[in-house]
Design a protein around this motif. Structure first.
Motif, PDB file in Angstrom:
ATOM      1  N   SER A  86      -7.279   4.995  -6.635  1.00 27.38           N
ATOM      2  CA  SER A  86      -7.634   5.705  -5.610  1.00 27.38           C
ATOM      3  C   SER A  86      -6.697   6.454  -4.546  1.00 27.38           C
ATOM      4  CB  SER A  86      -8.497   5.127  -4.506  1.00 27.38           C
ATOM      5  OG  SER A  86      -7.923   4.121  -3.672  1.00 27.38           O
ATOM      6  N   LEU A  87      -5.437   5.436  -4.786  1.00 27.49           N
ATOM      7  CA  LEU A  87      -4.039   6.226  -4.173  1.00 27.49           C
ATOM      8  C   LEU A  87      -3.542   7.465  -4.459  1.00 27.49           C
ATOM      9  CD1 LEU A  87      -2.458   2.702  -3.201  1.00 27.49           C
ATOM     10  CD2 LEU A  87      -3.711   4.207  -1.437  1.00 27.49           C
ATOM     11  N   ARG A  88      -3.942   7.580  -5.931  1.00 24.28           N
ATOM     12  CA  ARG A  88      -3.468   9.008  -6.438  1.00 24.28           C
ATOM     13  C   ARG A  88      -4.109   9.862  -5.665  1.00 24.28           C
ATOM     14  NH1 ARG A  88      -3.093   8.861 -12.775  1.00 24.28           N
ATOM     15  NH2 ARG A  88      -0.936   9.585 -12.628  1.00 24.28           N
ATOM     16  N   LEU A 101       0.812  -1.271   0.154  1.00 27.39           N
ATOM     17  CA  LEU A 101      -0.046  -0.095   0.018  1.00 27.39           C
ATOM     18  C   LEU A 101       0.744   1.198   0.098  1.00 27.39           C
ATOM     19  CD1 LEU A 101      -2.903   1.127   0.233  1.00 27.39           C
ATOM     20  CD2 LEU A 101      -2.672   1.280   2.733  1.00 27.39           C
ATOM     21  N   LEU A 102       1.855   1.116   0.872  1.00 27.38           N
ATOM     22  CA  LEU A 102       2.583   2.411   1.002  1.00 27.38           C
ATOM     23  C   LEU A 102       3.589   2.480  -0.177  1.00 27.38           C
ATOM     24  CD1 LEU A 102       3.778   2.419   4.769  1.00 27.38           C
ATOM     25  CD2 LEU A 102       1.974   3.847   3.616  1.00 27.38           C
ATOM     26  N   LEU A 103       4.252   1.392  -0.752  1.00 30.22           N
ATOM     27  CA  LEU A 103       4.919   1.476  -1.836  1.00 30.22           C
ATOM     28  C   LEU A 103       3.967   2.061  -3.248  1.00 30.22           C
ATOM     29  CD1 LEU A 103       7.385   1.294  -3.497  1.00 30.22           C
ATOM     30  CD2 LEU A 103       6.736  -1.255  -4.009  1.00 30.22           C
ATOM     31  N   ASN A 104       2.796   1.584  -3.315  1.00 30.16           N
ATOM     32  CA  ASN A 104       1.898   2.119  -4.376  1.00 30.16           C
ATOM     33  C   ASN A 104       1.643   3.508  -4.193  1.00 30.16           C
ATOM     34  OD1 ASN A 104       1.726  -0.565  -5.811  1.00 30.16           O
ATOM     35  ND2 ASN A 104      -0.031  -1.055  -4.894  1.00 30.16           N
ATOM     36  N   LYS A 105       1.454   4.018  -3.015  1.00 28.57           N
ATOM     37  CA  LYS A 105       0.954   5.400  -2.670  1.00 28.57           C
ATOM     38  C   LYS A 105       2.323   6.300  -3.263  1.00 28.57           C
ATOM     39  CE  LYS A 105      -0.988   8.902  -0.936  1.00 28.57           C
ATOM     40  NZ  LYS A 105      -2.201   9.693  -1.593  1.00 28.57           N
ATOM     41  N   TYR A 106       3.430   5.741  -2.728  1.00 27.57           N
ATOM     42  CA  TYR A 106       4.596   6.564  -3.216  1.00 27.57           C
ATOM     43  C   TYR A 106       4.640   6.728  -4.783  1.00 27.57           C
ATOM     44  CZ  TYR A 106       9.527   7.852  -3.631  1.00 27.57           C
ATOM     45  OH  TYR A 106      10.767   8.552  -4.043  1.00 27.57           O
TER      46      TYR A 106
END
Length: 154
Positions: free
Chosen positions: A97-99, A26-31
């Protein structure tokens, strides 16, 4: 007695690994999507699904962690394919959605999944869960609503 303790530690280790890897992904995708400016959430989903497939194959075929299962019918195959498609679409939309959303809000919304699963399971199959299940999910949804309201206001 020692076998039970070993099994308990193994289970705790597996759950901790699963939890850590979910947070890491999740954090890697968000980054990648927000901070780094990566514009291809479907490519991230493809990488995710490929890694899951390969690692699952290794765990099943080589490490023998669970027995290999065969697909018994065309109907079973179609059900598995439909489930796979829905899961893939879910991961794609989650990555997209993480964008636009903070990770904390994304996780808070995800916490409502058991509630909506129970509600939709009832609406679709008319199978009721125990009343205690619904009662225990109300505080979760209430907490998410309060936290979401504060994030929009504050």
């Amino acid at each position: 007695m020692k076998m039970a303790a070993n099994g308990r530690f193994f289970t705790i280790g597996i759950v901790a690994s699963w939890y850590s890897s979910n947070i890491g992904v999740l954090l890697l995708n968000k980054y990648l999507l927000s901070n780094y400016g990566f514009k291809y959430p479907i490519f991230l989903t493809m990488c995710h699904m490929t890694a899951c497939s390969l690692l699952s194959y290794v765990a099943i075929a080589w490490m023998k962690m669970v027995p290999m299962q065969t697909i018994r019918s065309r109907v079973q195959f179609l059900k598995i394919a439909a489930l796979s498609l829905v899961f893939c679409v879910s991961v794609v939309f989650g990555n997209i959605s993480l964008r636009f959303l903070p990770v904390s809000f994304n996780q808070a919304i995800g916490a409502t999944t058991p509630f909506f699963t129970a509600v939709f399971a009832y609406l679709i199959t008319l199978k009721k869960e125990a009343w205690l299940t619904y009662v225990t999910l109300v505080p979760v949804v209430t907490g998410v609503v309060i936290a979401s309201g504060e994030s929009w206001v504050g």
